[in-house]
Each structure stands twice: as structure tokens, then as C-alpha cells.
Design an enzyme around this catalytic site. Structure first.
Site, PDB file in Angstrom:
ATOM      1  N   HIS A 276       0.826  -1.202   0.000  1.00  9.73           N
ATOM      2  CA  HIS A 276       0.000   0.000   0.000  1.00  9.73           C
ATOM      3  C   HIS A 276       0.868   1.262   0.000  1.00  9.73           C
ATOM      4  CE1 HIS A 276      -2.903  -3.044   1.223  1.00  9.73           C
ATOM      5  NE2 HIS A 276      -3.896  -2.164   1.084  1.00  9.73           N
ATOM      6  N   HIS A 319      -0.480  -3.218   8.431  1.00  6.51           N
ATOM      7  CA  HIS A 319       0.965  -3.421   8.347  1.00  6.51           C
ATOM      8  C   HIS A 319       1.604  -2.954   9.645  1.00  6.51           C
ATOM      9  CE1 HIS A 319       1.862  -4.769   4.239  1.00  6.51           C
ATOM     10  NE2 HIS A 319       0.827  -4.038   3.850  1.00  6.51           N
ATOM     11  N   ASP A 323       7.141  -1.987   8.262  1.00  6.27           N
ATOM     12  CA  ASP A 323       6.788  -2.240   6.862  1.00  6.27           C
ATOM     13  C   ASP A 323       6.620  -0.934   6.092  1.00  6.27           C
ATOM     14  OD1 ASP A 323       6.698  -4.809   7.780  1.00  6.27           O
ATOM     15  OD2 ASP A 323       4.504  -4.914   7.846  1.00  6.27           O
TER      16      ASP A 323
END
Length: 399
Positions: A276, A319, A323
Site C-alpha cells: 500500500h 501493516h 513495513d
């Protein structure tokens, strides 16, 4: 043509005078010298009227007075043969492009094109697209296999995280993040389509996305983290990783473009690093680099949308914080290094001092960028053959 020995000995500097003369004074002295027949005046005028038959500014006379301002009784005569040679210089058979005016025309080669060229190379763009698709499939295949190795969240809790431990998970936040991803990616696509050098920009994006997907498939597979969210739905494990099972999962993930908002992303374990964040940051970099400079409000809105999207990923516990940080760092470093190489021709060559040429993907970069002649300008045009009124040629604006 006979020169006064005194004049040649005293005035060796080709046209110097003992003292500066006013406007017209020198001409009057030459005329007076011509009338009186004095050699001093002639010696001074000899420095000015040198024998230069090829200069168009030196007028020739048909009479014995060959040079302007020199009397007929002076020693500055030319015989008839010299006169014929001078007047017939333009018609001499050995001189090309001659004319009766005595002007010699010299053919000059056309100047070299200094403007850098930006070839479309559509087939290279297609190859870059295939490179991205292959690595996207590789990423989904990695996730399909990682799903079987994810620790059971009923047995293992999530890892300690400074942000997630202090924020309550909100499932709706992930949908907000993915809506922003769709808006940002489509906006970046619009700027690419209307860019004059859209094929160059598109293959750069395809190549960068392919590299990011490739590295993510490796980092995701080598280290599997526990599930960060306690509410996110994960499909049951099959306890096997047969090729047929992996293929079915890959097709399911691709059909939903890797987004959970479509209900197709039901596999867990794709953490390091955040996909993302990669898409959000990369979309912002595209808009910032390849949109007009006057679009500053759009740049600020795009940056704000990226910030909100990343925050929503963390709020949803989609996440871990590490990350997101790794995804931001990898995406921006890859973007800056790639464009530094692309915008500096000297860095496109191997050399002892070009340490960037030691990157493992440098050969791939060189293949796709070797014919791009410089920094891609910010120029835009209508991409479709219709309507024709939008195809009228206007001056390019690098704005």
C-alpha cells in the site's frame, strides 16, 4: 603593387598610426598628399588601404585610380592584368559557387542537432510492461505460499509495535487507504497519458514497479511475520502448496488487483514491505515529477493524500510500522537513483568512478534508457487522434 619602403619599415603593425586621428582627418591628409605628390601622406595611407581583393568592402575602380582616396599619380597602381584577375575572380573556373560580384560562396555544413532526442520505442515500453506483470505475478505467488507459513494468531500474538500498540484497530481505515490508492494511481495515470513523452515515462514506471514487486516478493517470503490485526479475515490454510493451489490463489489475487476492498485479498503474511505504501508514494512521485510546475496545489493535495493513506494503513493494523518505513525508503531511494542515472549521460556508462553502475539492475536500466538523450521535459499534448482541434500545434511549454 609597389609599397613605400619608409611606410613598410615604420608601420609594421598593419595599420597603426603615430597618433590617433579624428573622424575625416586621415582622409583629408591622404587627399592632400595625393594632390601634393608627397610620399609621407602616401606612406600613411598605405597602412589603411592594403591589398585585400577578396573583401567585398574594398571598392574597385575602372580607372587608373584603383583604390579610393589614392591619386592617379601615385605608385599604388595595378596593371590591367591584375585588374582582370580581380574582377574575374568570381568567374574563375577553379573556384566553386563564384559570381560576377567577386564574392566567394562557401558551402557550410548544416549545424549539428544539439537538442536531445526522446524516441518512443514502443516495443521497449511493452517489454517493461511485461517485466512488471511477471514480477506482480511473482509477488502474488510468494503471498500464496507465505499464507501457509503464517504463525497461528490464536497461538502467537502480533509483534510489539510502538504505533499499533497504542492505536485501536479500525477495519474501515483500510478501505479508506485503498480508496486513496485508487484515486492516486488513476491521477498519476492521467498525467502519464497526457505527457508528450508518455512512452518513456510509462516504461520507467513499469520498470520501477517491476523492481519493487520483485524485491517485495523476496523480502516477504524469506521472513514471515505474525498477523498484525486480530480482526482481519484470513482464508483457512490448505496445508499444502501444490502448483494448482498456488495458481488458483494467484488468479484470485490478480482479479482483485491485490486490494482487500474487492473481497479477493483474503490471504495473510504480506508484510515486509508494505505494498500500500509503495503504490501511494510512487503515485505521488510520478505526479510531482511529471506534472506541470504550476500544479503546486495538486502536489500538496497528493502529498496529503499519501500521508492520510499511510496513516490509515497503520490505524487498520494492516501493516507494522517497520513495513511502512521500509516501503517508503526503498521506493524513494529507487526512484531517486533511477532518475539520477537517467538524467546524467555520463552515469549511463560503466567506469571506475561510477559506483552506481555496480547496481544489480544497471544492465536492465541501460537497455531501456540508452537512447534517451537527456532529462525528459515537462511537455504535454493530446494523446488521441480526435477531435482534431486539440491536435493543433502549439509551442511546447516546459512549465
Amino acid at each position: 603593387m609597389v609599397l613605400d619602403p619608409k611606410a613598410t619599415s615604420l608601420h609594421n603593425d598593419y595599420g597603426s598610426f603615430d597618433r590617433p586621428l579624428g573622424a575625416g582627418e586621415g582622409h583629408e591628409r591622404d587627399v592632400e598628399a595625393a594632390v601634393d605628390g608627397s610620399s609621407s601622406g602616401m606612406a600613411q595611407s598605405s597602412d589603411v588601404y592594403q591589398r585585400q581583393p577578396l573583401l567585398p568592402g574594398a571598392p574597385l575602380s575602372k580607372s587608373k585610380d584603383k583604390w579610393s582616396g589614392v591619386a592617379s599619380g601615385s605608385d599604388y597602381y595595378e596593371d590591367d592584368e591584375d585588374e582582370k584577375d580581380i574582377e574575374g575572380l568570381g568567374r574563375h573556373p577553379g573556384i566553386p559557387n563564384g559570381s560576377s560580384s567577386g564574392i566567394v560562396k562557401i558551402d557550410m555544413p548544416a549545424p549539428l542537432r544539439e537538442e536531445p532526442r526522446f524516441p518512443k520505442e514502443k516495443w521497449k515500453t511493452f517489454l517493461a510492461f511485461l517485466f512488471m506483470v511477471v514480477n506482480f505475478i511473482l509477488t502474488t505467488a510468494s503471498l500464496a505460499m507465505v499464507h501457509e507459513r503464517v504463525p497461528d494468531r490464536n497461538t502467537y500474538g502480533s509483534l510489539p509495535d510502538v504505533v499499533l500498540d497504542n492505536v485501536t484497530a479500525q477495519d474501515w481505515a483500510l478501505n479508506v487507504s485503498e480508496v486513496l490508492i485508487m484515486i492516486m494511481s488513476n491521477s498519476a495515470m492521467v498525467f502519464i497519458i497526457f505527457h508528450k513523452h508518455r512512452f518513456i515515462v510509462a516504461r520507467r514506471i513499469f520498470l520501477l514497479m517491476g523492481l519493487l514487486y520483485m524485491m517485495r516478493s523476496v523480502t516477504m517470503y524469506v521472513t514471515v511475520l505474525p498477523i498484525a490485526s486480530k480482526t482481519y479475515y484470513c482464508s483457512p490454510k490448505a496445508n499444502n502448496t501444490s502448483p494448482l493451489l498456488v495458481t488458483k490463489r494467484v488468479l484470485q489475487l490478480i482479479s482483485g488487483f491485490g486490494l482487500s476492498i474487492n473481497g479477493k485479498h483474503t490471504y495473510c503474511g504480506d508484510y515486509i514491505y508494505s505494498g500500500h505504501t509503495v503504490v501511494l508514494v510512487l503515485s505521488y512521485l510520478i505526479i510531482k515529477e511529471y506534472s506541470p510546475r504550476r500544479c503546486q496545489p495538486i502536489h500538496w493535495l497528493a502529498g496529503l493524500a499519501v500521508l492520510v493513506g499511510v496513516i490509515m494503513v497503520l490505524v487498520a493494523h494492516g501493516h507494522y510500522t517497520v513495513d511502512v518505513l521500509i516501503a517508503y525508503y526503498v521506493t524513494t531511494r529507487l526512484w531517486y537513483i533511477y532518475h539520477t542515472l537517467a538524467n546524467n549521460p555520463n552515469l549511463k556508462q560503466y567506469g571506475p568512478n561510477n559506483f552506481l553502475a555496480r547496481l544489480w539492475w544497471f544492465s536492465i536500466f541501460k537497455y531501456f534508457e540508452k537512447n534517451v538523450g537527456g532529462t525528459v521535459p515537462r511537455q504535454y499534448d493530446w494523446p488521441l487522434p480526435w477531435p482534431r482541434r486539440f491536435l493543433a500545434k502549439h509551442p511546447n511549454r516546459d512549465s
